[in-house]
Design a protein around this motif. Sequence first.
Motif, PDB file in Angstrom:
ATOM      1  N   VAL A 133       0.825  -1.206   0.000  1.00  0.00           N
ATOM      2  CA  VAL A 133       0.000   0.000   0.000  1.00  0.00           C
ATOM      3  C   VAL A 133       0.858   1.254   0.000  1.00  0.00           C
ATOM      4  N   SER A 134       1.920   1.262   0.825  1.00  0.00           N
ATOM      5  CA  SER A 134       2.708   2.476   0.996  1.00  0.00           C
ATOM      6  C   SER A 134       3.669   2.736  -0.143  1.00  0.00           C
ATOM      7  N   SER A 135       4.001   1.710  -0.932  1.00  0.00           N
ATOM      8  CA  SER A 135       5.020   1.888  -1.954  1.00  0.00           C
ATOM      9  C   SER A 135       4.468   2.103  -3.351  1.00  0.00           C
ATOM     10  N   CYS A 136       3.163   2.031  -3.542  1.00  0.00           N
ATOM     11  CA  CYS A 136       2.581   2.209  -4.861  1.00  0.00           C
ATOM     12  C   CYS A 136       2.207   3.670  -5.084  1.00  0.00           C
ATOM     13  N   ILE A 137       2.527   4.190  -6.273  1.00  0.00           N
ATOM     14  CA  ILE A 137       2.152   5.546  -6.640  1.00  0.00           C
ATOM     15  C   ILE A 137       1.000   5.458  -7.625  1.00  0.00           C
ATOM     16  N   PRO A 138      -0.212   5.856  -7.239  1.00  0.00           N
ATOM     17  CA  PRO A 138      -1.353   5.757  -8.151  1.00  0.00           C
ATOM     18  C   PRO A 138      -1.201   6.706  -9.335  1.00  0.00           C
ATOM     19  N   ASN A 139      -1.827   6.372 -10.446  1.00  0.00           N
ATOM     20  CA  ASN A 139      -1.747   7.195 -11.649  1.00  0.00           C
ATOM     21  C   ASN A 139      -2.234   8.617 -11.414  1.00  0.00           C
ATOM     22  N   GLU A 140      -3.203   8.777 -10.512  1.00  0.00           N
ATOM     23  CA  GLU A 140      -3.746  10.114 -10.240  1.00  0.00           C
ATOM     24  C   GLU A 140      -2.684  11.063  -9.699  1.00  0.00           C
ATOM     25  N   LYS A 141      -1.609  10.510  -9.146  1.00  0.00           N
ATOM     26  CA  LYS A 141      -0.547  11.339  -8.590  1.00  0.00           C
ATOM     27  C   LYS A 141       0.454  11.815  -9.644  1.00  0.00           C
ATOM     28  N   ILE A 142       0.452  11.178 -10.808  1.00  0.00           N
ATOM     29  CA  ILE A 142       1.467  11.509 -11.814  1.00  0.00           C
ATOM     30  C   ILE A 142       0.887  11.999 -13.136  1.00  0.00           C
ATOM     31  N   MET A 143      -0.434  11.905 -13.300  1.00  0.00           N
ATOM     32  CA  MET A 143      -1.057  12.364 -14.540  1.00  0.00           C
ATOM     33  C   MET A 143      -1.271  13.869 -14.510  1.00  0.00           C
ATOM     34  N   TYR A 144      -0.963  14.523 -15.623  1.00  0.00           N
ATOM     35  CA  TYR A 144      -1.150  15.966 -15.736  1.00  0.00           C
ATOM     36  C   TYR A 144      -2.558  16.305 -16.220  1.00  0.00           C
ATOM     37  N   LEU A 145      -3.004  17.511 -15.872  1.00  0.00           N
ATOM     38  CA  LEU A 145      -4.208  18.123 -16.443  1.00  0.00           C
ATOM     39  C   LEU A 145      -5.463  17.255 -16.352  1.00  0.00           C
ATOM     40  N   GLN A 146      -5.718  16.726 -15.173  1.00  0.00           N
ATOM     41  CA  GLN A 146      -6.955  15.987 -14.945  1.00  0.00           C
ATOM     42  C   GLN A 146      -8.079  16.970 -14.605  1.00  0.00           C
ATOM     43  N   ASN A 147      -9.262  16.662 -15.047  1.00  0.00           N
ATOM     44  CA  ASN A 147     -10.421  17.486 -14.684  1.00  0.00           C
ATOM     45  C   ASN A 147     -10.974  16.943 -13.372  1.00  0.00           C
ATOM     46  N   LYS A 148     -10.326  17.302 -12.291  1.00  0.00           N
ATOM     47  CA  LYS A 148     -10.617  16.696 -10.992  1.00  0.00           C
ATOM     48  C   LYS A 148     -12.027  16.981 -10.489  1.00  0.00           C
ATOM     49  N   GLU A 149     -12.502  18.150 -10.763  1.00  0.00           N
ATOM     50  CA  GLU A 149     -13.821  18.544 -10.255  1.00  0.00           C
ATOM     51  C   GLU A 149     -14.919  18.326 -11.291  1.00  0.00           C
ATOM     52  N   ASP A 150     -14.565  17.694 -12.418  1.00  0.00           N
ATOM     53  CA  ASP A 150     -15.529  17.522 -13.514  1.00  0.00           C
ATOM     54  C   ASP A 150     -16.178  18.851 -13.882  1.00  0.00           C
ATOM     55  N   ASP A 151     -15.347  19.888 -13.939  1.00  0.00           N
ATOM     56  CA  ASP A 151     -15.821  21.230 -14.264  1.00  0.00           C
ATOM     57  C   ASP A 151     -16.132  21.305 -15.760  1.00  0.00           C
TER      58      ASP A 151
END
Length: 283
Positions: free
Chosen positions: A24-42
């Motif tokens: 759990v502690s050693s994995c970096i999820p894609n959400e941490k490294i992907m650029y320009l995500q529409n996080k708020e679905d704006d």
Amino acid sequence: MKTRNSKSPLALKLMGFLFVVLLVSSCIPNEKIMYLQNKEDDPALANDTLIELKRIDYRLQPNDILLINFFSKETQAVEDYYPIFQRRAMMGLGGGNNNNGNNILNDPYMTGYHIDKNGEIEINGIGRIKAAGLTTDELKYSIEDIIRTKDGVMDILVGVKLQGIPFTIYGEVGSPGSRVERVYELTLLEAIATSGDLTLNANREHVILLRDYPDGVRIHEIDVTGRAIIPTEYWFIQPDDVIYVPPLKIRELGVGTSALQNLSVIVSVISSTTLIISLLTRF
């Protein structure tokens, strides 16, 4: 005294616990490294939506280096405004075919006009002129007005531009350092790209931007994994910006950044733990 068999379930539980914690502690999820995500679905930041950019005219500051050229039908009318060595180069004298001389003429540090700590530049034949606080266009018109009024050169045209966009980037970056991009506009993502991109350990949600202002420096925290940065004034880099990219917390654990590296670490830890438990259960 407990038997070895009575400790085996404890050993298995311990190894299982370590496995889960490390995984759990050693994995970096894609959400941490992907650029320009529409996080708020704006909807304003959705795909294929036109996003309005916030362009702010850069105000010149002390220590900026400017490239200034003078144009007129009469070459003699504007020649005196150039430094002596540039005048000779224009006339084809003294090193016109000299590679070393050409290198000097192509170096903005040598041929540019430096804005001093008082916010002024000095131009031959004109004197000292206020530059800090003005845009390049405002300074251009100011110099033209002075020349028309002082010397009567009515067809004078002045070109004023920055040497480029100098910036510094360091931290979790592929190629940290200071550089100058010879462009008129540079986005933050372009600055990151020209610096070898960010490492997997980079904390893209908390990039630090140090920006100079007339009264001092401000520190801004930027999330480059989201699209919300695009319509802000931080989307474009300004001259002398300093960008620091901090590491993720995972860096403190010293584990791998890929699945294969994580698996190697986990196997190594479990093997070591098994060996220690095996030795302890012998007593």
